[in-house]
Design an enzyme around this catalytic site. Structure first.
Site, PDB file in Angstrom:
ATOM      1  N   GLY A 269     133.694 -13.112  57.427  1.00 12.08           N
ATOM      2  CA  GLY A 269     133.758 -12.649  56.213  1.00 12.08           C
ATOM      3  C   GLY A 269     132.720 -13.081  55.550  1.00 12.08           C
ATOM      4  CB  ALA A 270     129.114 -13.506  56.538  1.00  9.24           C
ATOM      5  CB  SER A 271     129.284  -9.358  52.860  1.00 13.27           C
ATOM      6  OG  SER A 271     130.091  -8.782  53.860  1.00 13.27           O
TER       7      SER A 271
ATOM      8  CB  THR B  41     130.794 -16.092  52.280  1.00 14.64           C
ATOM      9  OG1 THR B  41     131.796 -16.090  53.014  1.00 14.64           O
ATOM     10  CG2 THR B  41     129.506 -16.696  53.044  1.00 14.64           C
TER      11      THR B  41
ATOM     12  CG  ASP C 299     143.750 -28.890  48.616  1.00 18.50           C
ATOM     13  OD1 ASP C 299     143.023 -28.495  47.676  1.00 18.50           O
ATOM     14  OD2 ASP C 299     144.983 -28.941  48.214  1.00 18.50           O
ATOM     15  CG  HIS C 300     138.631 -25.681  46.002  1.00 18.08           C
ATOM     16  ND1 HIS C 300     139.860 -24.902  45.908  1.00 18.08           N
ATOM     17  CD2 HIS C 300     138.224 -25.925  44.873  1.00 18.08           C
ATOM     18  CE1 HIS C 300     139.886 -24.714  44.404  1.00 18.08           C
ATOM     19  NE2 HIS C 300     138.998 -25.266  43.965  1.00 18.08           N
TER      20      HIS C 300
ATOM     21  CG  HIS D 140     144.687 -26.824  44.501  1.00 15.21           C
ATOM     22  ND1 HIS D 140     144.252 -26.733  45.624  1.00 15.21           N
ATOM     23  CD2 HIS D 140     144.353 -25.503  44.034  1.00 15.21           C
ATOM     24  CE1 HIS D 140     143.412 -25.574  46.150  1.00 15.21           C
ATOM     25  NE2 HIS D 140     143.577 -24.724  44.876  1.00 15.21           N
TER      26      HIS D 140
ATOM     27  CE  LYS E  46     144.879 -17.652  38.582  1.00 17.08           C
ATOM     28  NZ  LYS E  46     143.764 -18.632  38.970  1.00 17.08           N
TER      29      LYS E  46
END
Ligand code: BG6
Length: 512
Positions: free
Chosen positions: A29-31, A35, A199-200, A262, A362
């Site tokens: 999924g590099a493009s 990424t 989990d960023h 999160h 949101k």
């Protein structure tokens, strides 16, 4: 401004980052968006900080037909805002390569294997590999299986423990059953110690600081319990809407997108018992233990414990914005929630009957992530005789973002009459003290993965416990057919969310 004491020499050693091990990193999924927006920039930053091994290289993989040169242009575009000289950029880009193919084609994996062999020799990286799946989770099982068919799930020449590593991004399933199934598909080919589930939020400096703050100071822990704490509020408010991710978001909603991961992650760090060490499994065992202690939400009284909202049209930062159902990629009749507020209890000795109020949404008034711990009132006011019978409570706020820091409110006498009192703040702001903003969370997580430290990555049992808690809620929403309440974009809150906390005689903290 607080003074930062000079570091004693042992601490200087501990503060030095350990550079990543030799590694051939393959990004599927590099493009894609993640990424380009996060991974390439974070890798470049690690490179500039001297934290990428000289023996590191990257292979981007994807369906697009791109040459190494084409992909280097994509990468150059992603890192162009970093202030770096051309020499640094060129030498970083020379580590980057591309292999194109279809994810279901074994030939693609053979090409990747051949390229890895060639580049392992060129960069002397010893066959240590990391596979980063920046693709929809529906592809995880297939990619893991085809990697194993070409034996890329086996340790490389150096036989490093826990290698090769597989890095995956949430969502880990849509409910308990699908999370278990996804794990089974991956675990046929990779062992738990090879899997790094991101989990960023856990990579954010100020989220990690919760552990330091709680367990490296003796003064807070004795108060950190039901005897002194009235309640805890955890907030992740965003002013952005779904942006260009409508297709994904409309099938997820706030519970799956933010709450299961999160929000519960932050709750477990703030409420767990002290781990015996800072080793990955000691920390993760305590997190899971805490999640297991959360009281199941009674589905027959769900409205008292959990409230859903969906943003309607409104104004954000003075600009008119459309409602959720008018956003690109969203079903005009969608019942997906963009806001969730919940009241949870942790049934253990420390927290019995202390409410934890969590909310995320949101298109709210501001972007704020914080954990606020409200202490109990003083047991008796000696100032009642001079009119001060209700003392404000002390509130400790762990500010996760923006304006990262910590703030403690306390009462003090102001100049003036004998009874003149006000709430003052003891505060530390990351930016003021360290003169810099915290690094991007992906830098931490990528580096930890390169050194094989799983502390900040989510273990499968953690995911399953979280789903056990939340799957009955999803089922109830589905069977009731009820829609979320609408709130105007740009709002601080809305009636039903307010009622959840106000019925207990408490109030949400302002977010703006
Ligand atoms: C992601 C969610 O995990 O976190 C997004 O999928 C959300 O919907 C994002 O916007 C918020 O992250 P941050 O780091 O900007 O608070």
């Amino acid at each position: 401004m607080p003074k930062v004491e000079p570091l004693p020499s042992k601490m200087e050693i501990l503060c030095a980052e350990t550079p990543g091990e030799p590694c051939g990193m393959v990004v599927f999924g590099a493009s894609g968006d993640l990424t380009r927006r996060k991974l390439l920039g974070s890798l470049f930053s690690l490179y500039r900080r001297g934290l990428l091994s000289d023996k590191f290289y990257l292979i981007g993989c994807g369906r697009k037909e791109l040459s190494d040169e084409d992909y280097r242009k994509v990468a150059a575009e992603s890192i162009k805002s970093s202030q770096a000289d051309d020499g640094q950029v060129d030498s970083f880009l020379s580590k980057i390569h591309f292999v194109s193919g279809n994810y279901d084609d074994i030939g693609f994996y053979e090409k990747i294997r051949d390229r890895l062999n060639e580049l392992d020799d060129k960069f002397e990286s010893c066959g240590c590999h990391m596979f980063y799946l920046s693709v929809p989770p529906s592809l995880y099982g297939q990619i893991a299986s085809l990697l194993s068919e070409v034996e890329l799930n086996k340790p490389g020449r150096c036989n490093c423990p826990g290698q090769p590593r597989l890095v995956i991004e949430k969502p880990f399933g849509r409910d308990l059953a699908s999370a278990v199934e996804l794990d089974e598909q991956i675990r046929r080919h990779f062992r738990e110690e090879q899997i790094y589930r991101i989990d960023h939020y856990l990579g954010k400096e100020t989220v990690q600081n919760i552990l330091m703050f709680r367990f490296a100071n003796a003064i807070f822990e004795p108060l950190w319990n039901r005897n002194y704490i009235d309640h805890v509020q955890i907030t992740i408010a965003e002013s952005l809407g779904v942006e260009h991710r409508g297709g994904y978001y409309d099938r997820s909603g706030a519970l799956r997108d933010m709450f299961q991961n999160h929000m519960l992650g932050m709750l477990s760090l703030v409420a767990m018992e002290a781990p015996t060490s800072f080793q990955a499994d000691d920390v993760r065992n305590e997190k899971v233990k805490l999640l297991r202690a959360i009281r199941q939400i009674p589905v027959d009284q769900m409205d008292k414990y959990i409230v859903r909202g969906q943003y309607g049209p409104g104004d954000v930062d003075g600009q008119p914005v459309c409602g959720y159902t008018k956003e690109e990629g969203i079903d005009p009749d969608s019942s997906t929630e963009t806001y969730l507020a919940a009241k949870l209890f942790v049934d253990n000795w420390r927290w019995k009957d202390v409410p934890f109020y969590l909310r995320t949404g949101k298109r709210l008034a501001e972007r704020v992530t914080e954990i606020a711990i409200t202490f109990r009132s003083v047991p008796h006011s000696m100032f009642a005789s001079v009119g001060l019978d209700q003392m404000p409570r002390n509130i400790l706020v762990l500010k996760i973002q923006p304006n990262e820091g910590i703030q403690l409110g306390f009462q003090a006498k102001r100049p003036g009459s004998k009874a003149c009192m006000s709430t003052l703040q003891l505060s530390f702001f990351y930016n003021e003290v360290f003169g810099t903003s915290p690094p991007e969370s992906y830098e931490r997580l990528l580096l930890d993965c390169m050194v094989g430290d799983q502390t900040l990555f989510t273990r499968q049992d953690d995911i399953e416990v979280a789903w056990k808690l939340l799957t009955p809620v999803l089922e109830q929403w589905q069977s009731s057919g009820q829609k979320p309440f609408e709130y105007p974009s740009g709002a601080e809150s809305f009636l039903h969310a307010d009622m959840l906390i106000e019925e207990d005689g408490r109030k949400w903290r302002n977010i703006s």
